[in-house]
Motif scaffolding. Structure first.
Motif, PDB file in Angstrom:
ATOM      1  N   PRO A 188       0.791  -1.234   0.000  1.00  0.00           N
ATOM      2  CA  PRO A 188       0.000   0.000   0.000  1.00  0.00           C
ATOM      3  C   PRO A 188       0.822   1.283   0.000  1.00  0.00           C
ATOM      4  CG  PRO A 188      -0.132  -1.126   2.126  1.00  0.00           C
ATOM      5  CD  PRO A 188       0.512  -2.073   1.175  1.00  0.00           C
ATOM      6  N   SER A 189       2.048   1.236   0.524  1.00  0.00           N
ATOM      7  CA  SER A 189       2.869   2.452   0.559  1.00  0.00           C
ATOM      8  C   SER A 189       3.780   2.564  -0.657  1.00  0.00           C
ATOM      9  CB  SER A 189       3.715   2.477   1.833  1.00  0.00           C
ATOM     10  OG  SER A 189       4.621   1.377   1.851  1.00  0.00           O
ATOM     11  N   ALA A 190       3.683   1.604  -1.586  1.00  0.00           N
ATOM     12  CA  ALA A 190       4.549   1.598  -2.767  1.00  0.00           C
ATOM     13  C   ALA A 190       3.790   2.131  -3.976  1.00  0.00           C
ATOM     14  CB  ALA A 190       5.057   0.188  -3.032  1.00  0.00           C
ATOM     15  N   GLY A 191       4.514   2.280  -5.080  1.00  0.00           N
ATOM     16  CA  GLY A 191       3.886   2.735  -6.312  1.00  0.00           C
ATOM     17  C   GLY A 191       4.162   4.199  -6.588  1.00  0.00           C
ATOM     18  N   LEU A 192       3.331   4.776  -7.422  1.00  0.00           N
ATOM     19  CA  LEU A 192       3.538   6.156  -7.850  1.00  0.00           C
ATOM     20  C   LEU A 192       3.310   7.150  -6.721  1.00  0.00           C
ATOM     21  CD1 LEU A 192       1.760   5.839 -11.289  1.00  0.00           C
ATOM     22  CD2 LEU A 192       4.207   6.196 -10.915  1.00  0.00           C
ATOM     23  N   PRO A 193       4.036   8.265  -6.714  1.00  0.00           N
ATOM     24  CA  PRO A 193       3.814   9.284  -5.680  1.00  0.00           C
ATOM     25  C   PRO A 193       2.414   9.879  -5.795  1.00  0.00           C
ATOM     26  CG  PRO A 193       5.305  10.115  -7.380  1.00  0.00           C
ATOM     27  CD  PRO A 193       5.118   8.657  -7.651  1.00  0.00           C
ATOM     28  N   PRO A 194       1.710  10.049  -4.681  1.00  0.00           N
ATOM     29  CA  PRO A 194       0.374  10.637  -4.710  1.00  0.00           C
ATOM     30  C   PRO A 194       0.443  12.151  -4.891  1.00  0.00           C
ATOM     31  CG  PRO A 194       1.014  10.190  -2.467  1.00  0.00           C
ATOM     32  CD  PRO A 194       2.129   9.668  -3.330  1.00  0.00           C
ATOM     33  N   ALA A 195      -0.704  12.793  -4.864  1.00  0.00           N
ATOM     34  CA  ALA A 195      -0.791  14.234  -5.116  1.00  0.00           C
ATOM     35  C   ALA A 195      -0.317  15.032  -3.898  1.00  0.00           C
ATOM     36  CB  ALA A 195      -2.213  14.618  -5.483  1.00  0.00           C
ATOM     37  N   VAL A 196       0.954  14.880  -3.569  1.00  0.00           N
ATOM     38  CA  VAL A 196       1.605  15.619  -2.487  1.00  0.00           C
ATOM     39  C   VAL A 196       2.640  16.508  -3.165  1.00  0.00           C
ATOM     40  CG1 VAL A 196       3.053  15.412  -0.427  1.00  0.00           C
ATOM     41  CG2 VAL A 196       1.238  13.740  -0.855  1.00  0.00           C
ATOM     42  N   THR A 197       2.416  17.813  -3.187  1.00  0.00           N
ATOM     43  CA  THR A 197       3.219  18.666  -4.071  1.00  0.00           C
ATOM     44  C   THR A 197       4.111  19.675  -3.361  1.00  0.00           C
ATOM     45  OG1 THR A 197       1.362  20.220  -4.261  1.00  0.00           O
ATOM     46  CG2 THR A 197       1.494  18.469  -5.912  1.00  0.00           C
ATOM     47  N   THR A 198       3.951  19.853  -2.043  1.00  0.00           N
ATOM     48  CA  THR A 198       4.809  20.774  -1.294  1.00  0.00           C
ATOM     49  C   THR A 198       5.365  20.062  -0.073  1.00  0.00           C
ATOM     50  OG1 THR A 198       3.070  21.620   0.184  1.00  0.00           O
ATOM     51  CG2 THR A 198       3.314  22.692  -1.992  1.00  0.00           C
ATOM     52  N   TRP A 199       6.414  20.643   0.515  1.00  0.00           N
ATOM     53  CA  TRP A 199       7.012  20.014   1.696  1.00  0.00           C
ATOM     54  C   TRP A 199       6.032  19.991   2.859  1.00  0.00           C
ATOM     55  CZ3 TRP A 199      10.770  16.803   1.519  1.00  0.00           C
ATOM     56  CH2 TRP A 199      11.376  16.372   2.704  1.00  0.00           C
ATOM     57  N   ASP A 200       5.229  21.008   3.011  1.00  0.00           N
ATOM     58  CA  ASP A 200       4.214  21.011   4.066  1.00  0.00           C
ATOM     59  C   ASP A 200       3.237  19.851   3.882  1.00  0.00           C
ATOM     60  OD1 ASP A 200       5.302  23.248   5.244  1.00  0.00           O
ATOM     61  OD2 ASP A 200       3.864  24.664   4.374  1.00  0.00           O
ATOM     62  N   GLU A 201       2.822  19.622   2.655  1.00  0.00           N
ATOM     63  CA  GLU A 201       1.901  18.517   2.386  1.00  0.00           C
ATOM     64  C   GLU A 201       2.573  17.165   2.651  1.00  0.00           C
ATOM     65  OE1 GLU A 201       0.536  18.994  -1.603  1.00  0.00           O
ATOM     66  OE2 GLU A 201      -0.742  20.711  -1.133  1.00  0.00           O
ATOM     67  N   TYR A 202       3.852  17.081   2.329  1.00  0.00           N
ATOM     68  CA  TYR A 202       4.599  15.849   2.595  1.00  0.00           C
ATOM     69  C   TYR A 202       4.649  15.581   4.108  1.00  0.00           C
ATOM     70  CZ  TYR A 202       8.681  12.712   2.852  1.00  0.00           C
ATOM     71  OH  TYR A 202       9.548  11.678   3.121  1.00  0.00           O
ATOM     72  N   GLU A 203       4.936  16.600   4.888  1.00  0.00           N
ATOM     73  CA  GLU A 203       4.961  16.441   6.340  1.00  0.00           C
ATOM     74  C   GLU A 203       3.594  16.019   6.873  1.00  0.00           C
ATOM     75  OE1 GLU A 203       8.477  19.567   7.681  1.00  0.00           O
ATOM     76  OE2 GLU A 203       6.442  20.332   7.364  1.00  0.00           O
ATOM     77  N   ALA A 204       2.527  16.610   6.319  1.00  0.00           N
ATOM     78  CA  ALA A 204       1.177  16.250   6.750  1.00  0.00           C
ATOM     79  C   ALA A 204       0.834  14.810   6.354  1.00  0.00           C
ATOM     80  CB  ALA A 204       0.165  17.219   6.142  1.00  0.00           C
ATOM     81  N   TYR A 205       1.260  14.421   5.161  1.00  0.00           N
ATOM     82  CA  TYR A 205       1.037  13.050   4.681  1.00  0.00           C
ATOM     83  C   TYR A 205       1.683  12.045   5.641  1.00  0.00           C
ATOM     84  CZ  TYR A 205       1.798   8.943   1.605  1.00  0.00           C
ATOM     85  OH  TYR A 205       1.853   7.680   1.070  1.00  0.00           O
ATOM     86  N   PHE A 206       2.923  12.304   6.002  1.00  0.00           N
ATOM     87  CA  PHE A 206       3.616  11.384   6.906  1.00  0.00           C
ATOM     88  C   PHE A 206       2.977  11.397   8.285  1.00  0.00           C
ATOM     89  CE2 PHE A 206       7.223  10.573   9.884  1.00  0.00           C
ATOM     90  CZ  PHE A 206       7.350   9.221   9.610  1.00  0.00           C
ATOM     91  N   ALA A 207       2.624  12.581   8.793  1.00  0.00           N
ATOM     92  CA  ALA A 207       2.005  12.686  10.119  1.00  0.00           C
ATOM     93  C   ALA A 207       0.701  11.901  10.183  1.00  0.00           C
ATOM     94  CB  ALA A 207       1.762  14.150  10.468  1.00  0.00           C
ATOM     95  N   ASP A 208      -0.090  11.964   9.129  1.00  0.00           N
ATOM     96  CA  ASP A 208      -1.341  11.212   9.094  1.00  0.00           C
ATOM     97  C   ASP A 208      -1.084   9.713   9.199  1.00  0.00           C
ATOM     98  OD1 ASP A 208      -2.819  13.508   8.847  1.00  0.00           O
ATOM     99  OD2 ASP A 208      -3.182  13.301   6.687  1.00  0.00           O
ATOM    100  N   HIS A 209      -0.057   9.227   8.487  1.00  0.00           N
ATOM    101  CA  HIS A 209       0.237   7.800   8.513  1.00  0.00           C
ATOM    102  C   HIS A 209       0.797   7.362   9.865  1.00  0.00           C
ATOM    103  CE1 HIS A 209      -0.333   8.171   4.180  1.00  0.00           C
ATOM    104  NE2 HIS A 209      -0.320   6.860   4.096  1.00  0.00           N
ATOM    105  N   VAL A 210       1.559   8.237  10.508  1.00  0.00           N
ATOM    106  CA  VAL A 210       2.070   7.922  11.838  1.00  0.00           C
ATOM    107  C   VAL A 210       0.925   7.863  12.843  1.00  0.00           C
ATOM    108  CG1 VAL A 210       3.488   8.783  13.740  1.00  0.00           C
ATOM    109  CG2 VAL A 210       4.369   8.866  11.392  1.00  0.00           C
ATOM    110  N   GLU A 211       0.014   8.812  12.727  1.00  0.00           N
ATOM    111  CA  GLU A 211      -1.086   8.916  13.698  1.00  0.00           C
ATOM    112  C   GLU A 211      -1.948   7.667  13.733  1.00  0.00           C
ATOM    113  OE1 GLU A 211      -4.805  11.906  14.831  1.00  0.00           O
ATOM    114  OE2 GLU A 211      -3.410  12.425  13.219  1.00  0.00           O
ATOM    115  N   VAL A 212      -2.154   7.031  12.581  1.00  0.00           N
ATOM    116  CA  VAL A 212      -3.018   5.845  12.545  1.00  0.00           C
ATOM    117  C   VAL A 212      -2.201   4.539  12.564  1.00  0.00           C
ATOM    118  CG1 VAL A 212      -4.897   7.059  11.404  1.00  0.00           C
ATOM    119  CG2 VAL A 212      -3.174   5.890  10.014  1.00  0.00           C
TER     120      VAL A 212
END
Length: 391
Positions: A188-212
């Protein structure tokens, strides 16, 4: 959640090369990676690392300013590993998949991280009898990281097709140039990069995955091309296991040149090429299926569908000035030779057409790996101490 992007000099590079251990007489996979690494030492800063499957070993280079420097280090470590393997009746094979191994019969390496992968992905985790090649290229600003990630995604079909080395799976021709691609993207974490286009969004993407509870470290983001914050790099991970050091160097040079070109575009305030996600996905699938014979959709004033070989030639021509500045003109020119004379998936199929034997396919890949350069004409003599199994 803040994620620091380590300082990194622009366009420095490092390479991670995964290899499989095989028996020197049968070419079957040998689950003896931990034994080999115990002898060599795999604690950092050792260049030798363990991997998910027990038959795998990874070589990791240091940071280099030129592709030639990285390739020289890779070759040196390969010689060391090959000698240690040979002393134990083993050989090295670098390919996206082993031509005839049965996935369910292979053992995974011990460790909490690998146990989590196995428990979470179950059936698909047991099918990860695959090897890849990763190329890191330094980027001098985190602000550039995600734009370059998505810019590189436009050229993933070119990189994937050139590296494709996994047409055979469990003794059969899969019909794909890169069966490894189809297997790895099941995580599920592999494959093409999703629609994460800025560093802030990247940090939020990772934080969401850590939280759950899905991730705890950024290296668990297994996109085909991703930022690597620890090293301050963009990491090209779409490549199959590449059979020879010379081909690794060529594709490292291509990755380095594209990344440098995009970095300069951003410095000049220009937009990088982008494609709609559905076309990026389609292009990746076409490259995995058809290799260099694919036709791909590319951006421009209007969308164009071009033969991948033709668009590759245009890309290489455009990158010549940058390659000269980065001292990788020779490596870039070898990309064109690879395309003209046959990437690994084509060479493997030629061996099979001639012999009717997947064992012979594995033997040929072993000989190429040891020679360090591709055998386009099928003339490389058998490696000392190894013998082909007749078709």
């Amino acid at each position: 959640m803040q994620i620091s992007f380590a300082p990194s000099a622009q366009s420095t590079l490092g390479i991670e090369w995964e290899l499989a251990l095989v028996e020197s007489d049968t070419y079957a996979l040998a689950p003896r990676g931990e034994e080999l690494l115990t002898a060599l030492g795999d604690a950092p800063p050792s260049p030798f690392r363990r991997e998910y499957m027990r038959h795998m070993v990874e070589i990791v280079t240091g940071v280099h300013t030129t592709v030639a420097g990285a390739a020289a280090e890779l070759q040196e470590h390969h010689r060391t590993l090959d000698a240690e393997a040979g002393a134990r009746g083993l050989r090295l094979l670098a390919a996206g998949t082993h031509p005839f191994a049965k996935a369910a019969e292979q053992a995974t390496t011990s460790g909490e991280r690998y146990a989590r992968i196995k428990e979470r992905s179950r059936y698909w985790a047991d099918r990860l009898v695959i090897c890849g090649t990763h190329v890191h290229v330094g980027v001098d600003s985190s602000a550039k990281a995600l734009p370059i990630v998505h810019g590189l995604a436009v050229y993933l079909p070119h990189l994937l097709a050139l590296s494709a080395s996994s047409p055979f799976w469990e003794g059969e021709d899969s019909g794909y140039a890169s069966q490894r691609t189809m297997l790895f993207q099941q995580l599920p974490s592999a494959g093409l990069p999703p629609a994460v286009t800025t560093w802030d969004e990247y940090e939020a993407y990772f934080a969401d995955h850590v939280e759950v509870g899905i991730m705890s470290q950024t290296n668990e983001i297994r996109w085909d091309v991703r930022p690597s914050p620890t090293f301050g790099t963009i990491e090209n991970r779409v490549l199959d296991g590449i059979p020879t050091v010379r081909e690794v160097a060529a594709l490292a040079g291509l990755t380095q040149c594209i990344t440098e070109w995009m970095s300069r575009q951003l410095d000049d305030g220009r937009l990088l090429p982008r494609l709609a996600p559905w076309f990026v996905r389609e292009n990746k699938w076409r490259a995995a299926r058809y290799g260099l014979d694919a036709h791909v959709v590319l951006p421009g004033r209007r969308l164009r569908e071009l033969a991948l070989r033709d668009s590759l030639n245009v890309l290489l021509e455009d990158l010549l000035p940058i390659a000269a500045e980065l001292s990788c003109s020779e490596e870039l020119s070898f990309v064109a030779e690879m395309a003209a004379r046959g990437p690994s998936y084509e060479r493997q199929r030629r061996v099979y057409a001639r012999t009717g034997s997947v064992t012979a396919v594995a033997a040929a890949a072993v000989r190429e790996c040891r020679a360090g350069t591709p055998d386009f004409d099928g003339l490389t003599p058998p490696a000392a101490g190894a013998q082909d199994v007749p078709a």
